[in-house]
Scaffold this motif. Sequence first.
Motif, PDB file in Angstrom:
ATOM      1  N   PRO A   1       3.129  12.642   6.383  1.00 14.23           N
ATOM      2  CA  PRO A   1       2.393  11.927   5.331  1.00 14.23           C
ATOM      3  C   PRO A   1       0.977  12.453   5.125  1.00 14.23           C
ATOM      4  CG  PRO A   1       2.558  10.585   7.318  1.00 14.23           C
ATOM      5  CD  PRO A   1       3.425  11.791   7.543  1.00 14.23           C
ATOM      6  N   ALA A   2       0.437  13.130   6.132  1.00 19.68           N
ATOM      7  CA  ALA A   2      -0.926  13.659   6.014  1.00 19.68           C
ATOM      8  C   ALA A   2      -0.930  15.133   5.619  1.00 19.68           C
ATOM      9  CB  ALA A   2      -1.664  13.472   7.335  1.00 19.68           C
ATOM     10  N   ARG A   3       0.253  15.681   5.399  1.00 15.51           N
ATOM     11  CA  ARG A   3       0.405  17.089   4.990  1.00 15.51           C
ATOM     12  C   ARG A   3      -0.296  18.044   5.972  1.00 15.51           C
ATOM     13  NH1 ARG A   3      -0.665  14.728  -0.426  1.00 15.51           N
ATOM     14  NH2 ARG A   3       1.374  14.333  -1.329  1.00 15.51           N
TER      15      ARG A   3
ATOM     16  N   MET B   1       0.844  -1.200   0.000  1.00 14.71           N
ATOM     17  CA  MET B   1       0.000   0.000   0.000  1.00 14.71           C
ATOM     18  C   MET B   1       0.876   1.246   0.000  1.00 14.71           C
ATOM     19  SD  MET B   1      -2.657   1.307   2.944  1.00 14.71           S
ATOM     20  CE  MET B   1      -3.538  -0.238   2.995  1.00 14.71           C
ATOM     21  N   ASN B   2       0.590   2.186  -0.907  1.00 18.11           N
ATOM     22  CA  ASN B   2       1.338   3.436  -0.862  1.00 18.11           C
ATOM     23  C   ASN B   2       0.672   4.383   0.134  1.00 18.11           C
ATOM     24  OD1 ASN B   2      -0.853   4.672  -2.092  1.00 18.11           O
ATOM     25  ND2 ASN B   2       0.015   4.438  -4.146  1.00 18.11           N
ATOM     26  N   ILE B   3       1.303   5.530   0.336  1.00 22.95           N
ATOM     27  CA  ILE B   3       0.808   6.423   1.388  1.00 22.95           C
ATOM     28  C   ILE B   3      -0.556   7.002   1.046  1.00 22.95           C
ATOM     29  CG2 ILE B   3       1.983   8.499   0.527  1.00 22.95           C
ATOM     30  CD1 ILE B   3       1.448   7.401   4.214  1.00 22.95           C
ATOM     31  N   GLU B   4      -0.833   7.175  -0.242  1.00 23.11           N
ATOM     32  CA  GLU B   4      -2.157   7.690  -0.597  1.00 23.11           C
ATOM     33  C   GLU B   4      -3.230   6.670  -0.217  1.00 23.11           C
ATOM     34  OE1 GLU B   4      -2.228  10.704  -1.472  1.00 23.11           O
ATOM     35  OE2 GLU B   4      -0.078  10.873  -1.779  1.00 23.11           O
ATOM     36  N   GLY B   5      -2.913   5.378  -0.366  1.00 19.14           N
ATOM     37  CA  GLY B   5      -3.873   4.334  -0.091  1.00 19.14           C
ATOM     38  C   GLY B   5      -4.272   4.239   1.364  1.00 19.14           C
ATOM     39  N   ILE B   6      -3.442   4.770   2.236  1.00 18.29           N
ATOM     40  CA  ILE B   6      -3.757   4.640   3.659  1.00 18.29           C
ATOM     41  C   ILE B   6      -5.038   5.388   4.020  1.00 18.29           C
ATOM     42  CG2 ILE B   6      -2.505   6.649   4.608  1.00 18.29           C
ATOM     43  CD1 ILE B   6      -1.457   4.598   6.746  1.00 18.29           C
ATOM     44  N   PHE B   7      -5.351   6.415   3.238  1.00 17.16           N
ATOM     45  CA  PHE B   7      -6.565   7.179   3.551  1.00 17.16           C
ATOM     46  C   PHE B   7      -7.835   6.417   3.146  1.00 17.16           C
ATOM     47  CE2 PHE B   7      -3.190  10.317   3.475  1.00 17.16           C
ATOM     48  CZ  PHE B   7      -3.403  10.913   4.719  1.00 17.16           C
ATOM     49  N   ASP B   8      -7.671   5.355   2.349  1.00 15.89           N
ATOM     50  CA  ASP B   8      -8.823   4.526   2.011  1.00 15.89           C
ATOM     51  C   ASP B   8      -9.240   3.646   3.186  1.00 15.89           C
ATOM     52  OD1 ASP B   8      -8.750   5.595  -0.518  1.00 15.89           O
ATOM     53  OD2 ASP B   8      -7.570   3.942  -1.358  1.00 15.89           O
TER      54      ASP B   8
END
Length: 91
Positions: free
Chosen positions: A40-42, A1-8
């Motif tokens: 990672p969450a900016r 899982m990439n970092i963008e995927g963690i928000f899913d």
Amino acid sequence: MNIEGIFDVTSYRVNTEAHIRVVHERCAGCSVRACTFACPARCYTWSEERERVEFAYEACLECGTCLVLCDQGALDWHYPRGGFGVRFRGT
Ligand code: SF4
Ligand code: SF4
């Protein structure tokens, strides 16, 4: 899982109070501003207008990266109050 995927797989119960506070006076000696590119969450952004780092706690993943990287001791860092903060699906 990439970092963008963690928000899913992430949801939040947002507290009304921030669990991390930036002590802006201590940022004066910081030239790297690692928080602005390492979070990672900016959650951290540099404001040219205010000439300081702005912090928004709501999307915090509670990973601790900012606390480790801030070499000026400028972060008053706590986990959110019980029952608040990030939830990862499956935990
Ligand atoms: S890394 Fe620390 S000292 Fe530097 S801008 Fe971010 S909070 Fe301030
Ligand atoms: S704990 Fe992690 S997600 Fe939260 S503000 Fe710091 S670097 Fe960003």
